[in-house]
Write a protein that holds these residues in place. Structure first.
Motif, short mmCIF file in Angstrom:
data_model
loop_
_atom_site.label_atom_id
_atom_site.label_comp_id
_atom_site.label_asym_id
_atom_site.label_seq_id
_atom_site.Cartn_x
_atom_site.Cartn_y
_atom_site.Cartn_z
N GLU A 1 0.99 0.96 -12.71
CA GLU A 1 1.92 1.50 -13.70
C GLU A 1 2.24 0.46 -14.77
N THR B 1 0.71 0.28 -6.54
CA THR B 1 1.10 1.41 -7.40
C THR B 1 1.89 0.93 -8.60
N ARG B 2 2.86 0.07 -8.36
CA ARG B 2 3.69 -0.44 -9.45
C ARG B 2 2.89 -1.33 -10.40
N GLY C 1 8.80 3.04 -14.41
CA GLY C 1 7.76 2.52 -13.53
C GLY C 1 7.49 1.05 -13.78
N PRO D 1 3.40 4.34 -1.25
CA PRO D 1 3.41 5.02 -2.56
C PRO D 1 4.24 4.32 -3.62
N ASN D 2 5.24 3.59 -3.23
CA ASN D 2 6.05 2.83 -4.19
C ASN D 2 5.81 1.32 -4.06
N THR E 1 0.79 -1.23 0.00
CA THR E 1 0.00 0.00 0.00
C THR E 1 0.82 1.28 0.00
#
Length: 226
Positions: free
Chosen positions: A29, A25-26, A171, A20-21, A18
């Motif tokens: 992307e 997220t990935r 990303g 940001p990275n 959870t």
């Protein structure tokens, strides 16, 4: 703790999903990059393959284009395009992956058009169908199994290769692998394995889903004959 145990621990940490990275997220992307690349490849490959296939010409050109794009490793455009004005990030990744997706889309579009029975075309023309009507109502439905097979191959290949986007900070799930290598294998080996496992699982899931979609979009008569 070995790398496999580190991978289990890393995947079981909610923050790794959870933050940001993190994985979610990935993953988003990765999917956006792959979808854009496949869409771009379809816009290029399908019109060319369908047009050449309908005319019955250009088999040599199709083979040449397919072999030329297959001969170029994805790493090459990924490293060249940023220096050619595309910059780093998503744009060079999308273009490079699209080049990788073109061969199966082009070859199957051409083959799909060539496999349409000439007698079916003649019968449709005899009924007064225009060229556009013939393409839309006869040729494309009959070519759907080939188009779907090419799309399935292209999507799986792109999803499996999009991890290389990390080379140009583009990303995707490959960033997890790159971050793991940055920590060193002793510390980040589990993260490297986790990133690789996620990419492989995504590609296998796409293969299974698209196999079902391919069967659904194939006309019933063609499924029975197959």
């Amino acid at each position: 703790m070995n790398s496999f145990q580190q991978m289990i621990t890393w995947l079981n940490d909610p923050l790794n999903w959870t933050n940001p990275n993190g994985i979610m997220t990935r993953l988003l992307e990765h999917l956006r990059l792959s979808a854009a690349a496949v869409l771009l490849a379809c816009l290029v490959a399908w019109p060319i393959g369908i047009s050449l296939g309908r005319r019955g010409r250009g088999a040599g050109l199709v083979v040449l284009l397919s072999n030329a794009t297959l001969a170029i490793p994805v790493v090459a455009p990924l490293t060249i395009l940023p220096l050619a004005g595309f910059g780093f990030g998503a744009p060079p990744v999308i273009v490079a992956l699209a080049l990788f997706a073109i061969p199966p889309l082009l070859a199957t579009a051409y083959t799909g058009m060539r496999e349409v029975d000439p007698e079916v075309r003649d019968a449709a023309r005899g009924m007064g169908l225009s060229g556009w009507q013939l393409l839309r109502t006869v040729e494309l439905p009959l070519a759907v199994p080939y188009l779907a097979a090419g799309l399935r191959t292209a999507v799986v290949q792109v999803l499996a290769t999009a991890g290389l986007a990390a080379l140009v900070n583009g990303g995707g799930l490959g960033m997890i692998v790159a971050a793991g290598f940055g920590l060193g294998l002793a510390t980040g080996g589990g993260q490297v394995l986790a990133g690789g496992l996620l990419i492989a699982a995504l590609a296998l899931l796409a293969e299974a889903l698209l196999a079902g979609v391919q069967r659904l979009v194939t006309p019933a008569a063609l499924r029975r004959s197959a």
